[in-house]
Design a protein around this motif. Sequence first.
Motif, PDB file in Angstrom:
ATOM      1  N   PRO A   1      40.076  35.757  49.949  1.00  0.00           N
ATOM      2  CA  PRO A   1      39.549  37.003  50.529  1.00  0.00           C
ATOM      3  C   PRO A   1      40.326  37.490  51.752  1.00  0.00           C
ATOM      4  N   THR A   2      40.791  36.567  52.589  1.00  0.00           N
ATOM      5  CA  THR A   2      41.532  36.978  53.786  1.00  0.00           C
ATOM      6  C   THR A   2      42.840  37.666  53.407  1.00  0.00           C
ATOM      7  N   VAL A   3      43.510  37.137  52.400  1.00  0.00           N
ATOM      8  CA  VAL A   3      44.781  37.709  51.959  1.00  0.00           C
ATOM      9  C   VAL A   3      44.538  39.049  51.262  1.00  0.00           C
ATOM     10  N   LEU A   4      43.518  39.117  50.429  1.00  0.00           N
ATOM     11  CA  LEU A   4      43.197  40.365  49.745  1.00  0.00           C
ATOM     12  C   LEU A   4      42.873  41.459  50.760  1.00  0.00           C
ATOM     13  N   ALA A   5      42.110  41.103  51.800  1.00  0.00           N
ATOM     14  CA  ALA A   5      41.771  42.085  52.824  1.00  0.00           C
ATOM     15  C   ALA A   5      43.016  42.547  53.566  1.00  0.00           C
TER      16      ALA A   5
ATOM     17  N   GLU B   1      33.088  43.635  38.308  1.00  0.00           N
ATOM     18  CA  GLU B   1      33.042  45.018  38.786  1.00  0.00           C
ATOM     19  C   GLU B   1      34.262  45.825  38.391  1.00  0.00           C
ATOM     20  N   GLY B   2      35.409  45.177  38.298  1.00  0.00           N
ATOM     21  CA  GLY B   2      36.629  45.893  37.945  1.00  0.00           C
ATOM     22  C   GLY B   2      37.155  46.723  39.098  1.00  0.00           C
ATOM     23  N   PHE B   3      38.244  47.451  38.859  1.00  0.00           N
ATOM     24  CA  PHE B   3      38.864  48.297  39.863  1.00  0.00           C
ATOM     25  C   PHE B   3      39.153  49.665  39.262  1.00  0.00           C
ATOM     26  N   ASP B   4      39.147  50.673  40.123  1.00  0.00           N
ATOM     27  CA  ASP B   4      39.500  52.017  39.675  1.00  0.00           C
ATOM     28  C   ASP B   4      41.007  52.087  39.432  1.00  0.00           C
ATOM     29  N   ILE B   5      41.406  52.757  38.364  1.00  0.00           N
ATOM     30  CA  ILE B   5      42.823  52.935  38.063  1.00  0.00           C
ATOM     31  C   ILE B   5      43.110  54.418  37.861  1.00  0.00           C
ATOM     32  N   GLU B   6      44.348  54.800  38.064  1.00  0.00           N
ATOM     33  CA  GLU B   6      44.717  56.196  37.889  1.00  0.00           C
ATOM     34  C   GLU B   6      44.674  56.576  36.411  1.00  0.00           C
ATOM     35  N   PRO B   7      44.345  57.840  36.117  1.00  0.00           N
ATOM     36  CA  PRO B   7      44.320  58.282  34.710  1.00  0.00           C
ATOM     37  C   PRO B   7      45.685  58.101  34.055  1.00  0.00           C
ATOM     38  N   THR B   8      45.669  57.796  32.779  1.00  0.00           N
ATOM     39  CA  THR B   8      46.906  57.614  32.023  1.00  0.00           C
ATOM     40  C   THR B   8      47.522  58.969  31.682  1.00  0.00           C
TER      41      THR B   8
ATOM     42  N   PRO C   1      36.749  39.047  43.212  1.00  0.00           N
ATOM     43  CA  PRO C   1      37.492  38.928  41.956  1.00  0.00           C
ATOM     44  C   PRO C   1      37.455  40.239  41.180  1.00  0.00           C
ATOM     45  N   PRO C   2      38.407  40.441  40.248  1.00  0.00           N
ATOM     46  CA  PRO C   2      38.445  41.695  39.490  1.00  0.00           C
ATOM     47  C   PRO C   2      37.278  41.877  38.532  1.00  0.00           C
ATOM     48  N   PHE C   3      36.652  40.797  38.138  1.00  0.00           N
ATOM     49  CA  PHE C   3      35.525  40.885  37.208  1.00  0.00           C
ATOM     50  C   PHE C   3      34.269  40.371  37.906  1.00  0.00           C
TER      51      PHE C   3
END
Length: 202
Positions: free
Chosen positions: A110-114, A126-133, A122-124
């Motif tokens: 978490p410290t490195v991610l911040a 909740e997942g992450f928003d991504i730009e439209p294809t 973690p990515p799951f």
Amino acid sequence: MSDPTPPLLHDAAFLSALLDALIPAAGRGTPMPGAGAIGIESAVAETIAADAQAGPAIVAALEALRERTPGFASLAAAERAPLIEALATLDPASVRALLRHVYLAYYQHPTVLAALGEPPRPPFPEGFDIEPTDPNSSRCWQRGGASALPECEIRQPRRDDIVEQWRCHDAGSQRRRCADLRGWVEAESTSSGRHSPYPSRC
């Protein structure tokens, strides 16, 4: 029942010093903590112990390092660096395998991610928003790739761009991190059959 974990992997002081030598703290731009300062020693030790393929070789290499330099944990960063470089020269496969375990633990902390501006989770699930294809990208693949349509032209990165991106910022810790990470990426590319675009030196 006795603990099957090699004693070396219980040596927290040695592991902490080793992790800081592999990923030292960086204060330029985004401040990044050293790997030995965020408490991932146990996580790294556990994954090495569970690695039936490369784990024993990693432990053997680290035991040799500790035997040759009993005071490794008390050395200054500048004194540890050449020892790690010598180990990487003598046993590159084990050092690459070690780095894989260290990087996975470090870049999930978490410290490195911040510090990287990412949510400390973690990515799951909740997942992450991504730009439209880009809708044209599917047309490119359907029509036979980049040469089929003008809008499908893809600018390939120039070697100079790649070299600049991977250029080390100084002659110390950043140079070692760059060389180690480049070697790891090249090894991963070779094992997967893909050509690595990275230069042969930093």
